[in-house]
Scaffold this motif. Structure first.
Motif, PDB file in Angstrom:
ATOM      1  N   LYS A 407       0.818  -1.218   0.000  1.00  0.00           N
ATOM      2  CA  LYS A 407       0.000   0.000   0.000  1.00  0.00           C
ATOM      3  C   LYS A 407       0.850   1.265   0.000  1.00  0.00           C
ATOM      4  O   LYS A 407       0.336   2.369  -0.203  1.00  0.00           O
ATOM      5  N   GLY A 408       2.154   1.116   0.247  1.00  0.00           N
ATOM      6  CA  GLY A 408       3.032   2.276   0.313  1.00  0.00           C
ATOM      7  C   GLY A 408       3.058   2.920   1.674  1.00  0.00           C
ATOM      8  O   GLY A 408       3.564   4.036   1.845  1.00  0.00           O
ATOM      9  N   ASN A 409       2.541   2.207   2.688  1.00  0.00           N
ATOM     10  CA  ASN A 409       2.539   2.745   4.054  1.00  0.00           C
ATOM     11  C   ASN A 409       3.898   2.627   4.719  1.00  0.00           C
ATOM     12  O   ASN A 409       4.143   3.236   5.756  1.00  0.00           O
ATOM     13  N   THR A 410       4.777   1.797   4.140  1.00  0.00           N
ATOM     14  CA  THR A 410       6.154   1.686   4.609  1.00  0.00           C
ATOM     15  C   THR A 410       7.062   1.786   3.388  1.00  0.00           C
ATOM     16  O   THR A 410       6.603   1.740   2.247  1.00  0.00           O
ATOM     17  N   LYS A 411       8.351   1.892   3.637  1.00  0.00           N
ATOM     18  CA  LYS A 411       9.309   2.030   2.537  1.00  0.00           C
ATOM     19  C   LYS A 411       9.907   0.694   2.107  1.00  0.00           C
ATOM     20  O   LYS A 411      10.775   0.651   1.237  1.00  0.00           O
ATOM     21  N   GLU A 412       9.437  -0.402   2.710  1.00  0.00           N
ATOM     22  CA  GLU A 412       9.975  -1.714   2.368  1.00  0.00           C
ATOM     23  C   GLU A 412       9.484  -2.178   1.000  1.00  0.00           C
ATOM     24  O   GLU A 412       8.341  -1.932   0.617  1.00  0.00           O
ATOM     25  N   SER A 413      10.333  -2.886   0.288  1.00  0.00           N
ATOM     26  CA  SER A 413       9.916  -3.558  -0.932  1.00  0.00           C
ATOM     27  C   SER A 413       9.589  -5.007  -0.583  1.00  0.00           C
ATOM     28  O   SER A 413       9.928  -5.493   0.508  1.00  0.00           O
ATOM     29  N   PHE A 414       8.957  -5.707  -1.496  1.00  0.00           N
ATOM     30  CA  PHE A 414       8.672  -7.124  -1.271  1.00  0.00           C
ATOM     31  C   PHE A 414       9.975  -7.899  -1.086  1.00  0.00           C
ATOM     32  O   PHE A 414      10.086  -8.746  -0.193  1.00  0.00           O
ATOM     33  N   ALA A 415      10.962  -7.581  -1.890  1.00  0.00           N
ATOM     34  CA  ALA A 415      12.256  -8.262  -1.783  1.00  0.00           C
ATOM     35  C   ALA A 415      12.900  -8.016  -0.420  1.00  0.00           C
ATOM     36  O   ALA A 415      13.523  -8.917   0.156  1.00  0.00           O
ATOM     37  N   ASP A 416      12.758  -6.803   0.104  1.00  0.00           N
ATOM     38  CA  ASP A 416      13.299  -6.479   1.436  1.00  0.00           C
ATOM     39  C   ASP A 416      12.681  -7.377   2.496  1.00  0.00           C
ATOM     40  O   ASP A 416      13.381  -7.915   3.375  1.00  0.00           O
ATOM     41  N   ILE A 417      11.366  -7.535   2.412  1.00  0.00           N
ATOM     42  CA  ILE A 417      10.660  -8.332   3.411  1.00  0.00           C
ATOM     43  C   ILE A 417      11.071  -9.797   3.329  1.00  0.00           C
ATOM     44  O   ILE A 417      11.355 -10.436   4.344  1.00  0.00           O
ATOM     45  N   MET A 418      11.132 -10.332   2.118  1.00  0.00           N
ATOM     46  CA  MET A 418      11.508 -11.739   1.968  1.00  0.00           C
ATOM     47  C   MET A 418      12.943 -11.989   2.445  1.00  0.00           C
ATOM     48  O   MET A 418      13.238 -13.020   3.058  1.00  0.00           O
ATOM     49  N   LYS A 419      13.815 -11.037   2.185  1.00  0.00           N
ATOM     50  CA  LYS A 419      15.204 -11.165   2.650  1.00  0.00           C
ATOM     51  C   LYS A 419      15.250 -11.207   4.170  1.00  0.00           C
ATOM     52  O   LYS A 419      15.982 -12.009   4.770  1.00  0.00           O
ATOM     53  N   ASP A 420      14.463 -10.358   4.801  1.00  0.00           N
ATOM     54  CA  ASP A 420      14.417 -10.313   6.261  1.00  0.00           C
ATOM     55  C   ASP A 420      13.820 -11.599   6.835  1.00  0.00           C
ATOM     56  O   ASP A 420      14.325 -12.133   7.834  1.00  0.00           O
ATOM     57  N   LEU A 421      12.770 -12.110   6.192  1.00  0.00           N
ATOM     58  CA  LEU A 421      12.158 -13.354   6.664  1.00  0.00           C
ATOM     59  C   LEU A 421      13.132 -14.517   6.558  1.00  0.00           C
ATOM     60  O   LEU A 421      13.211 -15.367   7.469  1.00  0.00           O
ATOM     61  N   ASN A 422      13.886 -14.578   5.468  1.00  0.00           N
ATOM     62  CA  ASN A 422      14.885 -15.639   5.320  1.00  0.00           C
ATOM     63  C   ASN A 422      15.954 -15.555   6.396  1.00  0.00           C
ATOM     64  O   ASN A 422      16.390 -16.572   6.941  1.00  0.00           O
ATOM     65  N   LYS A 423      16.375 -14.331   6.701  1.00  0.00           N
ATOM     66  CA  LYS A 423      17.396 -14.142   7.730  1.00  0.00           C
ATOM     67  C   LYS A 423      16.882 -14.617   9.082  1.00  0.00           C
ATOM     68  O   LYS A 423      17.576 -15.340   9.813  1.00  0.00           O
ATOM     69  N   LYS A 424      15.660 -14.222   9.413  1.00  0.00           N
ATOM     70  CA  LYS A 424      15.078 -14.610  10.701  1.00  0.00           C
ATOM     71  C   LYS A 424      14.858 -16.110  10.779  1.00  0.00           C
ATOM     72  O   LYS A 424      15.140 -16.740  11.803  1.00  0.00           O
ATOM     73  N   TRP A 425      14.358 -16.695   9.694  1.00  0.00           N
ATOM     74  CA  TRP A 425      14.096 -18.136   9.696  1.00  0.00           C
ATOM     75  C   TRP A 425      15.412 -18.916   9.756  1.00  0.00           C
ATOM     76  O   TRP A 425      15.526 -19.881  10.517  1.00  0.00           O
ATOM     77  N   GLY A 426      16.376 -18.493   8.973  1.00  0.00           N
ATOM     78  CA  GLY A 426      17.663 -19.180   8.968  1.00  0.00           C
ATOM     79  C   GLY A 426      18.331 -19.149  10.334  1.00  0.00           C
ATOM     80  O   GLY A 426      18.890 -20.147  10.803  1.00  0.00           O
ATOM     81  N   ASN A 427      18.279 -17.993  10.996  1.00  0.00           N
ATOM     82  CA  ASN A 427      18.856 -17.882  12.344  1.00  0.00           C
ATOM     83  C   ASN A 427      18.115 -18.759  13.326  1.00  0.00           C
ATOM     84  O   ASN A 427      18.728 -19.362  14.233  1.00  0.00           O
ATOM     85  N   ALA A 428      16.782 -18.860  13.168  1.00  0.00           N
ATOM     86  CA  ALA A 428      15.993 -19.683  14.075  1.00  0.00           C
ATOM     87  C   ALA A 428      16.297 -21.159  13.895  1.00  0.00           C
ATOM     88  O   ALA A 428      16.364 -21.919  14.868  1.00  0.00           O
TER      89      ALA A 428
END
Length: 434
Positions: A407-428
């Protein structure tokens, strides 16, 4: 692996004490003046309190068990409120076991139902509420995860068959919007929160792999481009980004959305099959409301839908009326018409499929049940999920984050979010398994 228990704030602790005190003041579960043994049944079906359905069920139960009085208590924010209440002993005699209770903790809260291998001969969907060979709850129904649709809206836009790929799906939603700007092609139910977990629930069917969830525990980057979770979330992101959802997601209304879909004002909502009956009951032509597979085709060219348990009915380990509670539990699963009347599949093996789901089977969609984790790893997925704080299946945060970005309510891109999710999941994965 570290044992993970409920976490709650000081405020929640205080509220639990208040609720506990209220429960003790309001109800004496030892019995009533007539000498009947009284049990309390807590559940999430608030609509059945309003329409008198629960009264009908208890009346039917009492025809066979006249000496047991059942007090029914329904809760709107069921999972949230029960998480608080279960920090005390005051959570009824029979209740719906929330997913927030981890498998290794079942015995602390729930009375065992029986041995898993024996119960599996008669019932489906008991794996996720079993631990180390013991089952702690039976599914009140078996649902499938997919999309609830008003096919008349699709046909009015010139779409005769439901799309089978993400690209075709987005194209179809666009046609619906172009055909009638007053119709919402895809309704996110963002504000309700819990509804957004359905984007996670479709992963087994979308992958066509009953072992997919277990494989995620070995994958340190399950949200990479081209993988199932990424593709599912991209459909959500693209739908919002292209203006194919409600104008202001923060103002969605779950109850109203059911009527709007019945009236042809909404084309699609990701939900479980339990919602079929609710919306059909509101529609002038119930056959307009259909249930379909998520628009993905597995590697073998077929479409799949996963079947899995709705809430599992269970007995409070602290109950003073376990025998009476078990009588009610067994009646509810084996003799009541709950699954039939909610448009779901009975957890009792061999029962007929509801009309809407039988139509999917006849159309060639194959139903698959998620494969249970190997013994000793029953809680592995939930442990990794909790450690990652992503909330797959359990919270709305990640799905809402995707909507906000689109919606443009944040400055994140879809790729940014997926990268962050991978980092969090991988660390977990590392934290829990290494």
């Amino acid at each position: 692996m570290k044992k993970r228990l409920f976490r709650m704030s000081v405020v929640a602790s205080a509220l639990a004490l208040i609720l506990s005190a209220c429960g003790k003041e309001e109800a004496n579960t030892d019995g009533d003046k007539s000498g009947k043994e009284t049990i309390t049944f807590i559940n999430h079906k608030t609509d059945w309190t309003g329409n008198g359905k629960w009264d009908e069920y208890i009346e039917e139960f009492n025809k066979k068990h006249p000496d047991i009085k059942v007090k029914v208590e329904t809760i709107t924010d069921y999972a949230g409120q029960m998480q608080i209440r279960m920090n005390s002993e005051d959570y009824g005699d029979v209740f719906m076991l929330p997913d927030t209770v981890q498998p290794q903790d079942f015995a602390n809260f729930v009375e065992p139902i029986g041995k898993q291998d024996e119960l599996e001969e008669k019932y489906m969907g008991i794996a996720n509420k079993s631990f180390e060979g013991t089952t702690y709850g039976l599914p009140i129904a078996i649902n499938t995860s997919g999309l609830l649709v008003n096919m008349k809206v699709f046909k009015d836009a010139g779409i005769e068959e439901f799309p089978k790929t993400p690209d075709e799906f987005i194209e179809a939603l666009t046609k619906i919007k172009d055909n009638n700007a007053d119709i919402i092609p895809l309704y996110t139910n963002y504000a309700a929160g819990w509804t957004m977990a359905n984007w996670d629930f479709v992963r087994i069917g979308a992958s066509g792999d009953p072992d997919y969830t277990n494989k995620m525990t070995l994958d340190k980057a399950p949200f990479e481009d081209g993988k199932v979770m990424n593709t599912i979330y991209k459909v959500l992101y693209d739908s919002v980004k292209k203006g194919l959802t409600e104008a202001d997601p923060s103002t969605t209304d779950w109850e109203q959305s059911k009527q709007d879909m019945a009236d042809g004002k909404i084309a699609v909502m990701p939900l479980g099959s339990w919602a079929i009956e609710q919306v059909q009951a509101l529609a002038e032509n119930p056959d307009d409301i259909q249930f379909v597979a998520f628009p993905m085709t597995a590697e073998d060219g077929k479409q799949y839908m996963s079947i899995g348990p709705d809430y599992n009915i269970a007995i409070n380990v602290h109950s003073k009326h376990k025998k009476a509670a078990r009588e009610f539990l067994d009646w509810f699963i084996n003799e009541s018409k709950y699954a039939e009347e909610t448009g779901a599949i009975s957890s009792v093996k061999g029962r007929d499929y509801p009309k809407a789901l039988q139509a999917m089977k006849d159309a060639g969609v194959q139903f698959i049940e998620a494969k249970q984790a190997t013994e000793g790893k029953e809680s592995l997925f939930s442990d990794i999920n909790n450690a990652s704080e992503i909330g797959v299946d359990t919270t709305d945060a990640t799905k809402q984050r995707i909507v906000d970005a689109a919606k443009g309510n944040t400055k994140e891109s879809f790729a940014d979010i997926m990268k962050d999710l991978n980092k969090k999941w991988g660390n977990a994965v590392k934290e829990v398994t290494e």
